[in-house]
Design an enzyme around this catalytic site. Structure first.
Site, PDB file in Angstrom:
ATOM      1  N   HIS A  71       0.845  -1.184   0.000  1.00 43.20           N
ATOM      2  CA  HIS A  71       0.000   0.000   0.000  1.00 43.20           C
ATOM      3  C   HIS A  71       0.886   1.241   0.000  1.00 43.20           C
ATOM      4  O   HIS A  71       1.707   1.414   0.906  1.00 43.20           O
ATOM      5  CB  HIS A  71      -0.899   0.046   1.237  1.00 43.20           C
ATOM      6  CG  HIS A  71      -1.776  -1.145   1.387  1.00 43.20           C
ATOM      7  ND1 HIS A  71      -2.489  -1.397   2.548  1.00 43.20           N
ATOM      8  CD2 HIS A  71      -2.082  -2.164   0.539  1.00 43.20           C
ATOM      9  CE1 HIS A  71      -3.180  -2.510   2.403  1.00 43.20           C
ATOM     10  NE2 HIS A  71      -2.942  -3.006   1.195  1.00 43.20           N
ATOM     11  N   TYR A 134       4.103   2.137  13.664  1.00 43.26           N
ATOM     12  CA  TYR A 134       4.527   3.184  12.740  1.00 43.26           C
ATOM     13  C   TYR A 134       3.896   4.531  13.095  1.00 43.26           C
ATOM     14  O   TYR A 134       2.771   4.612  13.568  1.00 43.26           O
ATOM     15  CB  TYR A 134       4.222   2.815  11.281  1.00 43.26           C
ATOM     16  CG  TYR A 134       2.821   2.336  10.983  1.00 43.26           C
ATOM     17  CD1 TYR A 134       1.883   3.186  10.424  1.00 43.26           C
ATOM     18  CD2 TYR A 134       2.441   1.017  11.237  1.00 43.26           C
ATOM     19  CE1 TYR A 134       0.596   2.748  10.126  1.00 43.26           C
ATOM     20  CE2 TYR A 134       1.163   0.573  10.951  1.00 43.26           C
ATOM     21  CZ  TYR A 134       0.245   1.444  10.398  1.00 43.26           C
ATOM     22  OH  TYR A 134      -1.026   1.013  10.115  1.00 43.26           O
TER      23      TYR A 134
END
Length: 474
Positions: A71, A134
């Site tokens: 992605h 993240y």
């Protein structure tokens, strides 16, 4: 999992532009371990962009072999592993020559990686109970998700060597359906927005950037910096920079009550809105300044000289410069005696010469012309080359001249006698007229802009070309 303790914080380049791999110091003892997963000051000093994360996400994966699809998202990410181990794969899905470039690496808790906007990100867990964490510099939204770019995990052209074969891995049906590289529409670059696109400088920027889909032009009819609604109508996440080519430049009219209000509204309040937008959305702001921020008391002006404006116009330009200077990513391009499309001094003198009129022209104001094509080229140079942020003086090169000298050049170049122009003092020229005070010395020191590798063209050659190419009739 065995973690290597006490690594030195180190940055490693990868084949994908902007993707940086990091070794992280992990400190452990009999109780467990500790690491600084994200440390802004240290990492920025190594060269990591100060990407201003706003959201922290964690992906927990129960079984080894869990595979998350490729992605590419419309934001930057800083990725690390909290527990376990992964095989990471990254594919550049941005427009440009590096499209399709692949980088893979195994990551444990002692490593991290920075992924710029538009680079496809995927991983496969190599241990049970792996947590992947993240930081991102934008908030997730349904609108943002519509801007994702995807690539099939099994694409043959990038040929990612998954440690666990995909037919034996855990992955979603959606990830199985994503397109092959040949069918991927690359993620476009963020845009540069030019404000004031129909003015002298705006037209020069259109000539320079014409056909570049990454540059968007907005005239006052579509973006008025004096109107708050203009700022609310744009998705600023899709932009990287604003070039402000809009300004109130009626020097004499600025001394009237109505003109004073307009000058402050455009040159200060409007600029403050641009500055606020740039700060909030981490944009680069390019702003054009003027020699009128000085009183002309020095023979040559450098970028460190304090403001000493004489009139309202100069005061508003100085105030606008002060506002822009607080934007972390800013370029102030300070110019003098601008010449481009539209009404200007050179066109006026050429018209007088053509009609056989012999003018009186000021001979005690000294400076250099600045042609808009050179301002546009300078702005592009600063943006393209990532020059240090700050203020840069810009005019064309050559020996400083008075307005009378330049007028005489125009007459001569158009076939009329130089002595058709009579020099007069500023005091004499404006006697009995309502006029703003003007700096007598407007010569800008060009050392700093030249140090970036940009050398302005000679004023004399630009003037000759301007007259020769019929620009005075445009």
């Amino acid at each position: 999992m065995t973690i290597e303790f006490s690594k030195k914080l180190t940055q490693h380049d990868t084949p994908i532009p902007g993707v940086k791999l990091y070794d992280l110091p992990v400190h452990g003892d009999n109780r467990g371990w500790f690491k600084e997963n994200w440390q802004r000051e240290k990492m920025v000093s190594l060269g990591l962009p100060d990407f201003r994360p706003v959201q922290n996400n964690i992906s927990f994966n129960e079984k080894a072999g869990t595979t998350r699809g490729i992605h590419a998202e419309p934001w930057d990410k800083f990725i690390s592993v909290a527990t376990g181990r992964i095989f990471g794969a990254w594919v550049d899905l941005r427009e440009g020559p590096s499209f399709g470039t692949v980088f893979t690496a195994e990551l444990d808790a002692s490593q991290a990686i920075f992924i710029p906007r538009g680079v496809g990100n995927a991983f496969q867990t190599l241990e049970d109970n792996t947590a992947y964490t993240y930081l991102v510099n934008d908030h997730w939204s349904a609108d943002a998700q519509s801007q994702y770019t995807f690539l099939n995990l099994a694409d043959e052209s990038v040929a990612i060597p998954w440690p666990i074969a995909l037919d034996q891995a855990e992955l979603s049906d959606k990830d199985r359906q994503h397109p092959r590289l040949a069918d991927v529409v690359p993620m476009p670059a963020k845009k540069v927005l030019v404000i004031g696109a129909n003015g002298q400088l705006g037209k020069a920027l259109q000539d320079l950037y014409g056909g570049d889909a990454a540059v968007e032009f907005a005239g006052r009819d579509s973006f008025d910096i004096g109107a708050e609604t203009s700022f609310r109508s744009r998705n600023w996440k899709n932009y990287s920079a604003i070039i402000n080519a809009a300004a109130y430049t009626a020097v004499d009219a600025a001394e009237t009550p109505e003109g004073r209000a307009c000058a402050w509204a455009v040159n200060v309040s409007g600029v403050a809105r641009l500055a606020r937008t740039a700060v909030e959305h981490d944009l680069t702001l390019v702003h054009v300044s003027s020699d009128y921020v000085f009183d002309g008391g020095q023979e040559s002006h450098d970028e460190t000289e304090p403001f000493t404006p004489l009139g309202v116009y100069g005061q508003t330009k100085a105030a606008g410069d002060a506002v822009v200077s607080i934007v972390p990513r800013h370029y102030i391009v300070r110019t003098s005696w601008v010449i481009g499309a539209g009404s200007n001094f050179v066109k006026t003198m050429a018209s007088l010469a053509k009609r056989g009129i012999t003018p009186s022209v000021v001979n005690d104001q000294v400076g250099r012309l600045t042609f808009t094509e050179d301002i546009a080229a300078c702005i592009k140079h600063l943006l393209d080359n990532g020059a240090d942020y700050g203020t840069y003086n810009l005019s064309n090169e050559g020996t400083p001249q008075s307005w009378a000298d330049i007028a005489a050049d125009v007459f001569e170049l158009t076939g009329s006698p130089r002595d058709s122009v009579t020099g007069v003092s500023t005091e004499e020229y404006f006697r009995g007229k309502a006029a703003a005070p003007r700096p007598l010395a407007s010569t800008l020191n060009l050392t700093k802009i030249k140090s970036t590798g940009f050398v302005p063209a000679e004023s004399s050659s630009r003037l000759a070309a301007y007259l020769r190419n019929g620009r005075v009739d445009s």
